[in-house]
Write a protein that holds these residues in place. Structure first.
Motif, PDB file in Angstrom:
ATOM      1  N   GLY A  52      40.728  38.307  34.317  1.00 20.81           N
ATOM      2  CA  GLY A  52      41.930  37.400  34.656  1.00 20.81           C
ATOM      3  C   GLY A  52      41.361  35.811  35.082  1.00 20.81           C
ATOM      4  O   GLY A  52      42.162  34.761  34.579  1.00 20.81           O
ATOM      5  N   VAL A  53      40.274  35.671  35.748  1.00 23.52           N
ATOM      6  CA  VAL A  53      39.786  34.160  36.144  1.00 23.52           C
ATOM      7  C   VAL A  53      39.243  33.813  34.689  1.00 23.52           C
ATOM      8  O   VAL A  53      39.670  32.459  34.342  1.00 23.52           O
ATOM      9  N   ALA A  54      38.342  34.555  33.818  1.00 17.04           N
ATOM     10  CA  ALA A  54      38.010  33.976  32.708  1.00 17.04           C
ATOM     11  C   ALA A  54      39.390  33.751  31.746  1.00 17.04           C
ATOM     12  O   ALA A  54      39.251  32.495  30.967  1.00 17.04           O
ATOM     13  N   ASN A  55      40.451  34.481  31.639  1.00 17.60           N
ATOM     14  CA  ASN A  55      41.478  34.308  30.914  1.00 17.60           C
ATOM     15  C   ASN A  55      42.236  33.044  31.274  1.00 17.60           C
ATOM     16  O   ASN A  55      43.071  32.583  30.590  1.00 17.60           O
ATOM     17  N   LYS A  66      39.203  28.788  40.781  1.00 21.77           N
ATOM     18  CA  LYS A  66      39.309  28.850  42.378  1.00 21.77           C
ATOM     19  C   LYS A  66      40.329  29.108  43.364  1.00 21.77           C
ATOM     20  O   LYS A  66      40.398  29.950  44.053  1.00 21.77           O
ATOM     21  N   ALA A  67      41.460  28.328  42.774  1.00 17.95           N
ATOM     22  CA  ALA A  67      42.596  28.526  43.683  1.00 17.95           C
ATOM     23  C   ALA A  67      43.231  29.842  43.590  1.00 17.95           C
ATOM     24  O   ALA A  67      43.537  30.610  44.471  1.00 17.95           O
ATOM     25  N   VAL A  68      43.169  30.366  42.228  1.00 16.86           N
ATOM     26  CA  VAL A  68      43.642  31.791  42.070  1.00 16.86           C
ATOM     27  C   VAL A  68      42.766  32.686  42.824  1.00 16.86           C
ATOM     28  O   VAL A  68      43.165  33.680  43.400  1.00 16.86           O
ATOM     29  N   SER A  69      41.395  32.587  42.817  1.00 12.55           N
ATOM     30  CA  SER A  69      40.597  33.491  43.382  1.00 12.55           C
ATOM     31  C   SER A  69      40.699  33.621  44.985  1.00 12.55           C
ATOM     32  O   SER A  69      40.718  34.523  45.683  1.00 12.55           O
ATOM     33  N   ARG A  70      40.788  32.375  45.304  1.00 11.92           N
ATOM     34  CA  ARG A  70      41.195  32.124  46.863  1.00 11.92           C
ATOM     35  C   ARG A  70      42.552  32.809  47.281  1.00 11.92           C
ATOM     36  O   ARG A  70      42.574  33.566  48.304  1.00 11.92           O
ATOM     37  N   ALA A  71      43.358  32.443  46.355  1.00 10.19           N
ATOM     38  CA  ALA A  71      44.728  33.289  46.458  1.00 10.19           C
ATOM     39  C   ALA A  71      44.876  34.720  46.751  1.00 10.19           C
ATOM     40  O   ALA A  71      45.469  35.700  47.497  1.00 10.19           O
ATOM     41  N   ALA A  72      43.685  35.415  45.456  1.00  8.36           N
ATOM     42  CA  ALA A  72      43.503  36.813  45.475  1.00  8.36           C
ATOM     43  C   ALA A  72      43.124  37.517  46.690  1.00  8.36           C
ATOM     44  O   ALA A  72      43.342  38.430  47.241  1.00  8.36           O
ATOM     45  N   VAL A  73      41.946  36.625  47.213  1.00  8.96           N
ATOM     46  CA  VAL A  73      41.375  37.081  48.523  1.00  8.96           C
ATOM     47  C   VAL A  73      42.331  37.215  49.706  1.00  8.96           C
ATOM     48  O   VAL A  73      42.294  38.043  50.243  1.00  8.96           O
ATOM     49  N   ASP A  74      43.150  36.177  49.905  1.00  2.00           N
ATOM     50  CA  ASP A  74      44.135  36.255  50.806  1.00  2.00           C
ATOM     51  C   ASP A  74      45.041  37.271  50.641  1.00  2.00           C
ATOM     52  O   ASP A  74      45.440  38.056  51.790  1.00  2.00           O
ATOM     53  N   ILE A  75      45.632  37.787  49.556  1.00  2.00           N
ATOM     54  CA  ILE A  75      46.500  38.742  49.276  1.00  2.00           C
ATOM     55  C   ILE A  75      45.764  39.997  49.702  1.00  2.00           C
ATOM     56  O   ILE A  75      46.417  40.763  50.163  1.00  2.00           O
ATOM     57  N   LEU A  76      44.449  40.231  49.278  1.00  2.00           N
ATOM     58  CA  LEU A  76      43.877  41.501  49.491  1.00  2.00           C
ATOM     59  C   LEU A  76      43.407  41.624  50.733  1.00  2.00           C
ATOM     60  O   LEU A  76      43.444  42.581  51.509  1.00  2.00           O
ATOM     61  N   ARG A  77      43.491  40.412  51.700  1.00  2.00           N
ATOM     62  CA  ARG A  77      43.300  40.579  53.059  1.00  2.00           C
ATOM     63  C   ARG A  77      44.488  41.018  53.542  1.00  2.00           C
ATOM     64  O   ARG A  77      44.425  42.035  54.579  1.00  2.00           O
ATOM     65  N   ALA A 159      48.257  36.588  42.716  1.00  2.84           N
ATOM     66  CA  ALA A 159      47.717  35.164  43.012  1.00  2.84           C
ATOM     67  C   ALA A 159      47.992  34.241  41.834  1.00  2.84           C
ATOM     68  O   ALA A 159      48.105  33.025  42.057  1.00  2.84           O
ATOM     69  N   ALA A 160      47.889  34.628  40.584  1.00  2.12           N
ATOM     70  CA  ALA A 160      48.058  33.563  39.638  1.00  2.12           C
ATOM     71  C   ALA A 160      49.447  33.061  39.543  1.00  2.12           C
ATOM     72  O   ALA A 160      49.903  31.940  39.319  1.00  2.12           O
ATOM     73  N   LEU A 181      47.898  38.080  32.214  1.00  2.00           N
ATOM     74  CA  LEU A 181      46.396  37.446  32.329  1.00  2.00           C
ATOM     75  C   LEU A 181      45.345  38.648  32.041  1.00  2.00           C
ATOM     76  O   LEU A 181      44.311  38.196  31.667  1.00  2.00           O
ATOM     77  N   THR A 182      45.898  39.814  32.310  1.00  2.00           N
ATOM     78  CA  THR A 182      44.823  40.748  32.057  1.00  2.00           C
ATOM     79  C   THR A 182      45.725  41.868  31.060  1.00  2.00           C
ATOM     80  O   THR A 182      46.665  41.691  30.557  1.00  2.00           O
ATOM     81  N   VAL A 183      45.428  43.180  30.867  1.00  2.00           N
ATOM     82  CA  VAL A 183      46.162  44.145  29.991  1.00  2.00           C
ATOM     83  C   VAL A 183      47.611  44.388  30.823  1.00  2.00           C
ATOM     84  O   VAL A 183      47.935  44.678  31.860  1.00  2.00           O
ATOM     85  N   ASN A 184      48.395  44.073  29.903  1.00  2.00           N
ATOM     86  CA  ASN A 184      49.907  44.517  30.288  1.00  2.00           C
ATOM     87  C   ASN A 184      50.391  45.790  30.013  1.00  2.00           C
ATOM     88  O   ASN A 184      50.630  46.043  28.673  1.00  2.00           O
TER      89      ASN A 184
END
Length: 196
Positions: A52-55, A66-77, A159-160, A181-184
């Motif tokens: 997803g980050v690569a795409n 980086k913003a998407v990765s940070r948002a994903a970490v916050d969501i997973l938390r 996150a995206a 972003l990934t497999v739909n």
């Protein structure tokens, strides 16, 4: 050889019958290997996060990895705080509801072909109130696994979506970007609706 020849000559009507017979078997194997598999969510999260980050580099959010990765970490938390499920209240829950309402969610939840299929599912839900304690425990565990895998499946997409909204995208545009972003899993071929 005769089987291959017969399959080549099958028209759409004949293939529809074959697909309808094969569909429940296929759905069962898909569910036990994804939706109800405790390991799948973790493996899928790792794979989807990387891809997803690569795409993102080929989308309007290029440079926002980086913003998407940070948002994903916050969501997973928040998912971890909610015992492996997407939260029912708070900012992440509101974002998730919004994401679903604009059609951003993808996954393996049951989609209904018609009102009859939906009625059958509602009947099953009503019958669930009469289950034994063991059956209730089994179904609660299966529901938790399904919810956990749904959270893992959609965390990078959510996150995206958030970062898209934060960067001025419309809800529909951000949801479409996130969904693809990934497999739909909601995309189906020409016979997908009939087979499902």
């Amino acid at each position: 050889m005769r089987l291959a020849g017969a399959l080549k000559n099958m028209d759409a009507t004949d293939m529809g019958v074959v697909a309808k017979i094969a569909a429940p078997i296929t759905r069962y194997f898909a569910a036990v290997n994804t939706q109800y598999n405790p390991i799948f969510g973790i493996v899928n999260l790792i794979r989807d996060s990387g891809s997803g980050v690569a795409n993102l580099t080929s989308t309007e959010l290029a440079g926002k990895q980086k913003a998407v990765s940070r948002a994903a970490v916050d969501i997973l938390r928040e998912v971890l705080r909610n015992k492996g499920r997407l939260p029912a209240g708070g900012d992440v829950a509101a974002l998730w509801d919004d994401f679903q309402n604009v059609g951003g969610q993808t996954g393996y939840r049951e989609l209904f072909r018609d009102a009859g299929d939906r009625a059958k599912e509602l009947r099953k839900e009503l019958e669930s109130f009469d289950r034994s304690k063991q059956s209730q425990f089994f179904h609660a565990a299966a529901d938790w696994l399904s919810d956990f895998n749904e959270a893992m499946e959609n965390s990078i997409r959510l996150a995206a979506y958030k970062v898209g909204l934060d960067n001025g995208m419309s809800k529909q545009k951000a949801a479409e970007l996130a969904k693809n972003l990934t497999v739909n899993f909601n995309r189906k071929g020409a016979m997908g609706r009939d087979a499902g």
